[in-house]
Design a protein around this motif. Sequence first.
Motif, PDB file in Angstrom:
ATOM      1  N   TRP A 104      32.201  44.214  40.803  1.00 45.47           N
ATOM      2  CA  TRP A 104      31.274  43.513  39.926  1.00 45.47           C
ATOM      3  C   TRP A 104      31.961  43.069  38.631  1.00 45.47           C
ATOM      4  CZ3 TRP A 104      30.339  45.826  35.242  1.00 45.47           C
ATOM      5  CH2 TRP A 104      30.589  47.196  35.153  1.00 45.47           C
ATOM      6  N   ILE A 105      33.045  43.745  38.240  1.00 48.48           N
ATOM      7  CA  ILE A 105      33.802  43.300  37.072  1.00 48.48           C
ATOM      8  C   ILE A 105      34.435  41.932  37.360  1.00 48.48           C
ATOM      9  CG2 ILE A 105      35.828  43.788  35.622  1.00 48.48           C
ATOM     10  CD1 ILE A 105      33.577  45.608  34.929  1.00 48.48           C
ATOM     11  N   PHE A 106      34.977  41.763  38.586  1.00 51.53           N
ATOM     12  CA  PHE A 106      35.555  40.477  38.968  1.00 51.53           C
ATOM     13  C   PHE A 106      34.493  39.383  38.966  1.00 51.53           C
ATOM     14  CE2 PHE A 106      38.755  43.304  40.972  1.00 51.53           C
ATOM     15  CZ  PHE A 106      39.871  42.836  40.272  1.00 51.53           C
ATOM     16  N   ILE A 107      33.303  39.697  39.444  1.00 46.62           N
ATOM     17  CA  ILE A 107      32.220  38.709  39.465  1.00 46.62           C
ATOM     18  C   ILE A 107      31.855  38.304  38.038  1.00 46.62           C
ATOM     19  CG2 ILE A 107      29.776  38.380  40.035  1.00 46.62           C
ATOM     20  CD1 ILE A 107      30.313  40.097  42.542  1.00 46.62           C
ATOM     21  N   LEU A 108      31.737  39.292  37.132  1.00 40.80           N
ATOM     22  CA  LEU A 108      31.442  38.978  35.734  1.00 40.80           C
ATOM     23  C   LEU A 108      32.546  38.132  35.115  1.00 40.80           C
ATOM     24  CD1 LEU A 108      29.957  42.306  34.329  1.00 40.80           C
ATOM     25  CD2 LEU A 108      28.767  40.152  34.733  1.00 40.80           C
ATOM     26  N   LEU A 109      33.789  38.431  35.436  1.00 47.24           N
ATOM     27  CA  LEU A 109      34.911  37.657  34.917  1.00 47.24           C
ATOM     28  C   LEU A 109      34.856  36.210  35.404  1.00 47.24           C
ATOM     29  CD1 LEU A 109      37.522  37.759  33.249  1.00 47.24           C
ATOM     30  CD2 LEU A 109      38.717  38.368  35.358  1.00 47.24           C
ATOM     31  N   ILE A 110      34.586  36.012  36.673  1.00 47.18           N
ATOM     32  CA  ILE A 110      34.473  34.658  37.233  1.00 47.18           C
ATOM     33  C   ILE A 110      33.318  33.907  36.574  1.00 47.18           C
ATOM     34  CG2 ILE A 110      33.893  33.374  39.330  1.00 47.18           C
ATOM     35  CD1 ILE A 110      35.497  35.568  40.863  1.00 47.18           C
ATOM     36  N   TRP A 136      31.387  29.790  32.878  1.00 45.42           N
ATOM     37  CA  TRP A 136      30.566  29.424  31.727  1.00 45.42           C
ATOM     38  C   TRP A 136      31.429  28.841  30.611  1.00 45.42           C
ATOM     39  CZ3 TRP A 136      30.661  31.319  26.725  1.00 45.42           C
ATOM     40  CH2 TRP A 136      29.624  30.865  25.884  1.00 45.42           C
ATOM     41  N   SER A 137      32.598  29.466  30.356  1.00 42.44           N
ATOM     42  CA  SER A 137      33.501  28.959  29.317  1.00 42.44           C
ATOM     43  C   SER A 137      33.957  27.536  29.636  1.00 42.44           C
ATOM     44  CB  SER A 137      34.723  29.869  29.172  1.00 42.44           C
ATOM     45  OG  SER A 137      34.333  31.153  28.796  1.00 42.44           O
ATOM     46  N   ALA A 138      34.314  27.288  30.894  1.00 43.00           N
ATOM     47  CA  ALA A 138      34.748  25.943  31.296  1.00 43.00           C
ATOM     48  C   ALA A 138      33.594  24.956  31.132  1.00 43.00           C
ATOM     49  CB  ALA A 138      35.240  25.967  32.741  1.00 43.00           C
ATOM     50  N   TYR A 139      32.402  25.331  31.555  1.00 44.69           N
ATOM     51  CA  TYR A 139      31.230  24.471  31.400  1.00 44.69           C
ATOM     52  C   TYR A 139      30.990  24.159  29.924  1.00 44.69           C
ATOM     53  CZ  TYR A 139      26.323  23.152  31.115  1.00 44.69           C
ATOM     54  OH  TYR A 139      25.161  22.503  30.822  1.00 44.69           O
TER      55      TYR A 139
END
Length: 138
Positions: free
Chosen positions: A111-117, A122-125
């Motif tokens: 779930w840490i990887f999912i949050l990171l993705i 979101w940052s790119a958007y």
Amino acid sequence: MEARSKIYIFIDEDTQPIAELVAPVNFELDTTKLIDGKHTLKIVSKDPTGKEGVRHVPFEVRNGPAISIEGIKENAVVDGIIPLMVNAYGKGDSKNFLIEGSETPQSIPFWIFILLILFVAWSAYFFFTSSAVELFTK
């Protein structure tokens, strides 16, 4: 002089008490003389009239090194090859705490990887939408 109850303290199924005391009493149980695992403290009291009372207190001793395992849970149903991470570390004694090896390394939860993705997306958007707003406002 008043008569007092006697207390007999047993460990597990031993027939010889580890202590014979007169109530009330403070008692220190030395678990370093017991093997690691489940035990039962049996306390028998006899009052001056001869009546007996019994109390059983189950407890678990863990004086040896702590063992940590990652990759399999208790009573798990498994097949194939299972990667395991096992760590064992002692507590030292009551005067010295052992830092070396007392922390168990753990793998990063998925779930840490999912949050990171999600954060990167979101940052790119945010970056692209704010850049587009600047282009259209000029």
